[in-house]
Write an enzyme that holds these catalytic residues in place. Structure first.
Site, mmCIF file in Angstrom:
data_model
loop_
_atom_site.group_PDB
_atom_site.id
_atom_site.type_symbol
_atom_site.label_atom_id
_atom_site.label_comp_id
_atom_site.label_asym_id
_atom_site.label_seq_id
_atom_site.Cartn_x
_atom_site.Cartn_y
_atom_site.Cartn_z
ATOM 1 N N LYS A 196 61.538 -16.246 -38.976
ATOM 2 C CA LYS A 196 61.087 -16.637 -40.304
ATOM 3 C C LYS A 196 60.182 -17.847 -40.156
ATOM 4 C CE LYS A 196 62.764 -18.241 -44.753
ATOM 5 N NZ LYS A 196 63.940 -18.373 -45.608
ATOM 6 N N GLU A 234 63.904 -16.265 -30.764
ATOM 7 C CA GLU A 234 64.763 -16.303 -31.961
ATOM 8 C C GLU A 234 65.480 -14.965 -32.165
ATOM 9 O OE1 GLU A 234 65.774 -18.491 -34.025
ATOM 10 O OE2 GLU A 234 64.376 -20.166 -34.078
ATOM 11 N N LYS A 249 59.479 -12.342 -41.048
ATOM 12 C CA LYS A 249 59.094 -12.775 -42.396
ATOM 13 C C LYS A 249 58.091 -13.909 -42.296
ATOM 14 C CE LYS A 249 61.036 -14.984 -46.441
ATOM 15 N NZ LYS A 249 62.208 -15.585 -47.028
HETATM 16 C C1 PBG Z 1 64.619 -19.500 -48.195
HETATM 17 C C2 PBG Z 1 63.914 -18.257 -48.633
HETATM 18 C C3 PBG Z 1 62.531 -18.136 -48.728
HETATM 19 C C4 PBG Z 1 62.268 -16.860 -49.220
HETATM 20 C C5 PBG Z 1 63.488 -16.204 -49.364
HETATM 21 N N1 PBG Z 1 64.511 -17.088 -48.998
HETATM 22 C C6 PBG Z 1 61.460 -19.017 -48.279
HETATM 23 C C7 PBG Z 1 61.482 -20.453 -48.555
HETATM 24 O O1 PBG Z 1 61.649 -20.894 -49.708
HETATM 25 O O2 PBG Z 1 61.288 -21.203 -47.596
HETATM 26 C C8 PBG Z 1 60.895 -16.351 -49.501
HETATM 27 C C9 PBG Z 1 60.761 -15.001 -50.074
HETATM 28 C C10 PBG Z 1 59.457 -14.742 -50.711
HETATM 29 O O3 PBG Z 1 58.495 -15.535 -50.659
HETATM 30 O O4 PBG Z 1 59.341 -13.670 -51.325
HETATM 31 N N2 PBG Z 1 65.922 -19.365 -47.893
HETATM 32 ZN ZN ZN Z 2 66.781 -21.502 -47.982
#
Ligand code: PBG
Ligand code: ZN
Length: 328
Positions: A196, A234, A249
């Site tokens: 991520k 990772e 992601k």
């Molecule tokens: C963080 C989280 C994020 C997303 C889902 N869970 C990113 C963040 O705020 O750093 C992003 C999903 C999206 O942009 O659709 N736990």
């Molecule tokens: Zn978060």
């Protein structure tokens, strides 16, 4: 000219022949639809940063779930917005918290006919908006692990089908796996947000999930986007710690990472086509110069072509409708 003369166009002559030799497919079976549930009086409120996507109350979401099921979408991933936030994100593991009670309500209705995946993180629940516990001025890894394992367990107890940790703390898959196993949840899979990246494409989501960090950024825990080998590390760690499904992601700017992961590992790979990807396509097609249906299809097929098995996408409902009308 050499004989025989190879003419690739022979296989592009008609739709039927193109379909016959098509290498990549997109079916409803691969798609996961994200949903936001919030403690609030209104049944649903449109999210300003994500046209067509809503926050739902725990009551309001049930109608949405009916629609999702009628479209044959197999899975949802739930994000919760609590009414109280604190330093430690303690509402994230409250047995009557927003996710816990919503999962119970949904599961009572859908049974085994819809997979309910729950996102495990603290950013929606902490007053400072970070994905972990702050000590001094930074996120404390091991203190956060303690809380995350409680959150994961509370989700499993509420009936979550798949636990999806998105915090990017080191070692979280291991502690979550151990906690689930110790409590008898051996058969609940973990879908880990393994690679991520700290991405600009999360902006619209943070409005939706009300999870904007109140100071600093997430670069000390999410990955540095120029790095690719680090994604292998990772993912490998997460598989070793017990992840059943690994995730890359965002998706669109990281197709190379998806493709590499597909070659390197034998576990299912999920790709999260994030809020910024959604907004780019939505807005560009609103401007009238790219075709919505065609660009969404091209985007999602590119993610499949790169090697993803599962795609988490805000377009899932639209795609489901097109598939039903056999437009794809
Ligand atoms: C963080 C989280 C994020 C997303 C889902 N869970 C990113 C963040 O705020 O750093 C992003 C999903 C999206 O942009 O659709 N736990
Ligand atoms: Zn978060």
């Amino acid at each position: 000219m050499e004989y025989p003369f190879t003419r690739p166009r022979r296989l592009r002559k008609t739709e039927i022949i193109r379909n016959l030799v098509r290498e990549t497919d997109l079916t409803i079976n691969h798609l996961v639809y994200p949903l936001f549930v919030k403690e609030m009086p209104e049944k649903k409120v449109e999210i300003p940063s994500m046209p067509g996507i809503y926050q739902f109350s725990p009551e309001g979401i049930l109608e949405e779930i009916e629609e999702v099921m009628s479209l044959s979408i197999p899975a949802i991933i739930l994000f919760g917005i609590p009414d109280k936030k604190d330093e430690k994100g303690s509402s994230a593991y409250d047995e009557n918290g927003i996710i816990q009670k919503t999962v119970r309500k949904i599961k009572a209705i859908v049974g085994k006919n819809l997979l309910v995946i729950t996102d495990v993180c603290l950013c929606e629940y902490t007053s400072h908006g970070h994905c972990g516990i702050i000590k001094d001025t930074s996120v404390d890894n091991d203190e956060t692990l303690r809380i995350l394992s409680k959150v994961a367990l509370s989700h499993a107890e509420a009936g979550s089908d798949i636990i999806a940790p998105s915090d990017m703390m080191d070692g979280r898959v291991k502690v979550i796996r151990e906690t689930l196993d110790k409590n008898g949840y051996h058969d609940i899979p973990i879908m880990s947000y393994s690679a991520k990246y700290a991405s600009s494409l999360y902006g619209p989501f943070r409005v939706a999930a009300e999870s904007q960090p109140q100071f600093g950024d997430r670069k000390s825990y999410q990955m540095d986007f120029p790095n690719k080998r680090e994604a292998l590390k990772e993912i490998e760690l997460d598989i070793h710690e017990g992840a059943d499904i690994v995730m890359v992601k965002p998706a669109l700017f990281y197709l190379d990472v998806i493709s590499m992961a597909r070659q390197a590992f034998n576990v299912p790979i999920a790709a999260y086509s994030v809020s910024g990807e959604y907004l780019m396509v939505k807005e560009a097609s609103k401007a009238g110069f790219i075709d919505y249906k065609r660009s969404v299809t091209e985007l999602l097929i590119s993610i499949r072509r790169a090697g993803a098995d599962i795609i988490i996408t805000y377009f899932a409902k639209d795609v489901a409708r097109w598939l039903k009308e056999s437009f794809l």
